[in-house]
Design a protein around this motif. Structure first.
Motif, mmCIF file in Angstrom:
data_model
loop_
_atom_site.group_PDB
_atom_site.id
_atom_site.type_symbol
_atom_site.label_atom_id
_atom_site.label_comp_id
_atom_site.label_asym_id
_atom_site.label_seq_id
_atom_site.Cartn_x
_atom_site.Cartn_y
_atom_site.Cartn_z
ATOM 1 N N GLU A 94 -8.167 43.273 -7.430
ATOM 2 C CA GLU A 94 -7.692 42.115 -6.346
ATOM 3 C C GLU A 94 -6.752 41.386 -6.932
ATOM 4 O OE1 GLU A 94 -11.168 39.241 -5.407
ATOM 5 O OE2 GLU A 94 -11.140 38.758 -7.642
ATOM 6 N N GLY A 95 -6.919 40.507 -5.691
ATOM 7 C CA GLY A 95 -5.477 39.797 -5.685
ATOM 8 C C GLY A 95 -5.302 38.933 -4.706
ATOM 9 N N PRO A 96 -4.946 37.469 -5.024
ATOM 10 C CA PRO A 96 -4.301 36.297 -4.457
ATOM 11 C C PRO A 96 -5.225 36.189 -2.798
ATOM 12 C CG PRO A 96 -3.037 36.402 -5.966
ATOM 13 C CD PRO A 96 -3.416 37.949 -5.111
ATOM 14 N N ARG A 145 -6.744 39.439 -1.541
ATOM 15 C CA ARG A 145 -7.471 40.750 -1.428
ATOM 16 C C ARG A 145 -8.661 40.207 -2.374
ATOM 17 N NH1 ARG A 145 -2.777 42.429 -3.129
ATOM 18 N NH2 ARG A 145 -3.767 42.946 -5.153
ATOM 19 N N ARG A 205 -5.649 47.491 -1.186
ATOM 20 C CA ARG A 205 -4.000 46.839 -1.541
ATOM 21 C C ARG A 205 -3.130 47.147 -0.569
ATOM 22 N NH1 ARG A 205 -3.299 47.805 -7.908
ATOM 23 N NH2 ARG A 205 -3.490 49.935 -7.530
#
Length: 318
Positions: free
Chosen positions: A113-115, A117, A64
């Motif tokens: 989780e990210g956009p 990642r 992150r």
């Protein structure tokens, strides 16, 4: 059920990281007893599952912080039939353990989780025997043996399977064929001795080319794991086409041989900064590599050092 099975994002250009040496970290840093080096036994209790999440979180935080993707391996390196039998697991209990392992990392994916990642869930598969010693097993036998665990992963949210610490080319062929038969992508990671060759004496080139030929090129990619970079750097001719099939490096912290590591009662954590610099030099020669992580003796400090050495600062352009 799978999120990325039909299009693994680590194959599209972004660099991904993964964790380090799960079992060595749990044993030497956390003081947890793992019979037969099997971390999947922790899945059987709420406290064990909490300890596994505690292990994963620092790595996910690093991803992150660096804005990178993550390949999230399950704690199932030993969760196949022969090892399960040694640990008193019935086939049904072993299947449940593999499913629980995926459920646990799926919870972490939802949390981290990210956009930009993506987190890829990988069902971890280990060798049928000792990762440091070759055992007799032909490709058909290996396919039959590993098919059960792979079939379990195929019925879960797992996006792929990763077979790590393999030293037997026939076993790699069997895993690749079984994964193809069950419609799930595979990554094959070979381990080598200090001379850069498999314990059988065969080269990395031979291992990759033979596995590809016998499986119809089934693996999504190959990795090298459970060896220090100084053991395999010279064996990788970056100008050769077969080297382009290696997309991941998960090296050991220690430069000791497998025999020396087997006999050691203490953990050799090596030098994280030096390891990161060695990864940077490897990537300068092999810029197609997309998965970076660690193996025995490495922990979040090593993966952080690899990121510092190999990834551009967040917000910078590559």
């Amino acid at each position: 059920m799978s999120k990325y099975r039909n299009r693994l994002p680590q194959l599209t250009g972004q660099t991904f990281i993964t964790d380090g040496g799960m079992e060595t970290s749990l044993i030497f840093h956390e003081g947890i007893e793992l019979p037969h080096f099997a971390s999947f036994v922790l899945l059987a209790s709420p406290d064990g599952r909490r300890k596994l999440k505690h292990y994963y979180r620092p790595y996910l935080d690093i991803a992150r912080q660096h804005g990178t993707g993550f390949v999230l391996d399950t704690a199932t390196w030993r969760a196949s039939a022969d090892w399960g039998n040694k640990l008193g697991y019935s086939p049904e209990a072993l299947r449940a353990a593999n499913e629980t392992a995926v459920d646990l990392v799926a919870e972490l994916r939802a949390e981290f989780e990210g956009p930009q990642r993506p987190i890829v869930i990988s069902g971890a598969i280990g060798p049928r025997g000792d990762g440091y010693k070759a055992g007799p097993m032909d490709a058909s036998e290996a396919e039959d043996y590993h098919a059960e665990q792979i079939a379990t992963f195929a019925g879960t949210e797992a996006d792929m399977v990763s077979a790590v610490t393999l030293n037997n080319i026939d076993e790699a062929i069997g895993v690749a064929r079984a994964a193809k038969a069950h419609g799930i992508p595979s990554a094959i990671a070979f381990t080598v001795e200090t001379d850069g060759r498999l314990v059988t004496g065969r080269s990395i080139q031979d291992a990759i080319e033979t596995t590809d030929s016998a499986s119809g090129g089934a693996p999504a990619y190959y990795m090298i794991n459970c060896a220090h970079p100084k053991h395999f750097e010279a064996a990788l001719d970056h100008r050769s086409s077969w080297v382009k099939r290696i997309w991941g490096i998960r090296a050991n912290a220690s430069a000791m041989s497998h025999a020396e590591l087997d006999e050691s009662e203490t953990l050799d954590a090596g030098d994280p900064i030096d390891l990161g610099n060695r990864y940077r030099r490897l990537l300068a020669r092999m810029p197609h590599i997309r998965v970076l992580g660690g193996c025995c003796g490495t922990d979040h400090r090593h993966v952080a050092a690899i990121c510092e050495a190999c990834l551009p600062p967040q917000g910078a352009t590559a």
